[in-house]
Design a protein around this motif. Structure first.
Motif: not given
Ligand code: DC
Length: 219
Positions: A42, A111, A131, A175
Motif C-alpha cells: 500500500r 515484490r 505469499d 482484486r
Molecule cells: O492485505 P492488504 O489488503 O492490505 O493488501 C493490499 C494489496 O497488496 C493486495 O491487493 C495484494 C497486495 N499484497 C500482495 O500482493 N502480497 C502480499 N504479501 C500482501 C499484499
C-alpha cells in the motif's frame, strides 16, 4: 519447534479474510510484533499515486523507491510505513490505494523490494499477507491460510469503508483475480475457513494449533 529456530508465524489469505485482525491479536497473545506486508504494498501504491507514476511502469516505480525508500515499523498493535520522515500510514487504507495496489504489487521487482524489507525484520514475529508462507518465509515453522466467502469478506470490509456491500464484493472479487498468482496457500499451511467464526474463535483455533513451548508462560 527446534529451540534454535526463530519464531515466525505466517498468516496468508485473500483480502478482508480477517488476516490483519487475527495476526494482530495472535501477535499480542504471543507477545511478539505483528508485521503487515500488505501495508508495504500500500505504501508503494500511495507513492505511485502521489508522484504521478504510471502503475504499469515497473522501472519508474523502482526508481521512485530508490528516491523515496520505504521503512516498515512493526509493533504489536499496528504497523507504520514511512518514506523518510513522513508517516504514510494514515493514507494507506483508501479506495484510491485499493484501486491501484494490485497493479503495483504484480511487478517482480516491486515484490523483491517489499520482500527484502520484510526479511530485514528480526524474528520473532507474526507476519500476514498473500505469499508469506510460500515465497517470503518458506521455512517458517507455523503457517496458516485464512479464507472466507466473498459475501462475508465484503460485509467485514463494509464496516471499515463507506461503500455498500455489493460494490465492495465486486471490488474484492476483482482484486482476488488480480492477486491470485501470489495467493495460493503453502502446502504445509493449515487452511481455515473463517466465514462462520468470530475473530476470537479464529485466534483460539490458531493458538490451539501452536505447541505449548511457543506460547508465553503465564505471569
Ligand atoms: O492485505 P492488504 O489488503 O492490505 O493488501 C493490499 C494489496 O497488496 C493486495 O491487493 C495484494 C497486495 N499484497 C500482495 O500482493 N502480497 C502480499 N504479501 C500482501 C499484499
Amino acid at each position: 519447534m527446534d529451540e534454535a529456530q526463530p519464531l515466525i508465524v505466517t498468516i496468508d489469505g485473500p483480502g478482508a479474510s480477517g488476516k490483519s485482525s487475527v495476526a494482530r491479536l495472535l501477535a499480542r497473545a504471543l507477545r511478539v510484533p505483528y508485521v503487515s506486508s500488505g501495508l508495504l504494498y500500500r505504501g508503494v501504491a500511495y507513492q505511485v499515486l502521489r508522484h504521478g507514476v504510471d502503475p504499469d511502469d515497473e522501472e519508474a516505480i523502482v526508481r521512485l523507491l530508490e528516491r523515496r525508500p520505504l521503512r516498515l515499523e512493526p509493533d504489536a498493535e499496528g504497523n507504520r510505513v514511512y518514506a523518510g520522515d513522513e508517516d504514510l500510514t494514515p493514507h494507506l487504507h483508501t479506495d484510491a490505494v485499493d484501486a491501484v495496489v494490485s497493479a503495483v504489487a504484480r511487478h517482480p521487482r516491486v515484490r523483491a523490494y517489499v520482500n527484502a524489507r520484510l526479511r530485514e525484520v528480526p524474528p520473532p514475529f507474526v507476519v500476514e499477507g498473500r505469499d508469506m508462507g510460500t515465497a517470503v518465509f518458506p521455512h517458517a515453522p507455523y503457517k496458516f491460510y485464512l479464507t472466507a466467502s466473498p459475501e462475508v469478506r465484503a460485509r467485514r470490509r463494509a464496516r471499515e469503508r463507506s461503500d455498500d456491500v455489493a460494490a465492495i464484493e465486486k471490488m474484492l472479487k476483482m482484486r482476488d483475480e488480480r492477486d491470485a498468482k501470489q495467493s495460493a496457500p503453502a502446502e504445509d499451511a493449515l487452511v481455515l475457513d473463517t466465514s462462520e467464526l468470530t475473530l476470537e474463535e479464529v485466534v483460539g483455533a490458531l493458538m490451539r494449533y501452536l505447541p505449548k513451548n511457543v506460547l508465553p508462560r503465564e505471569a
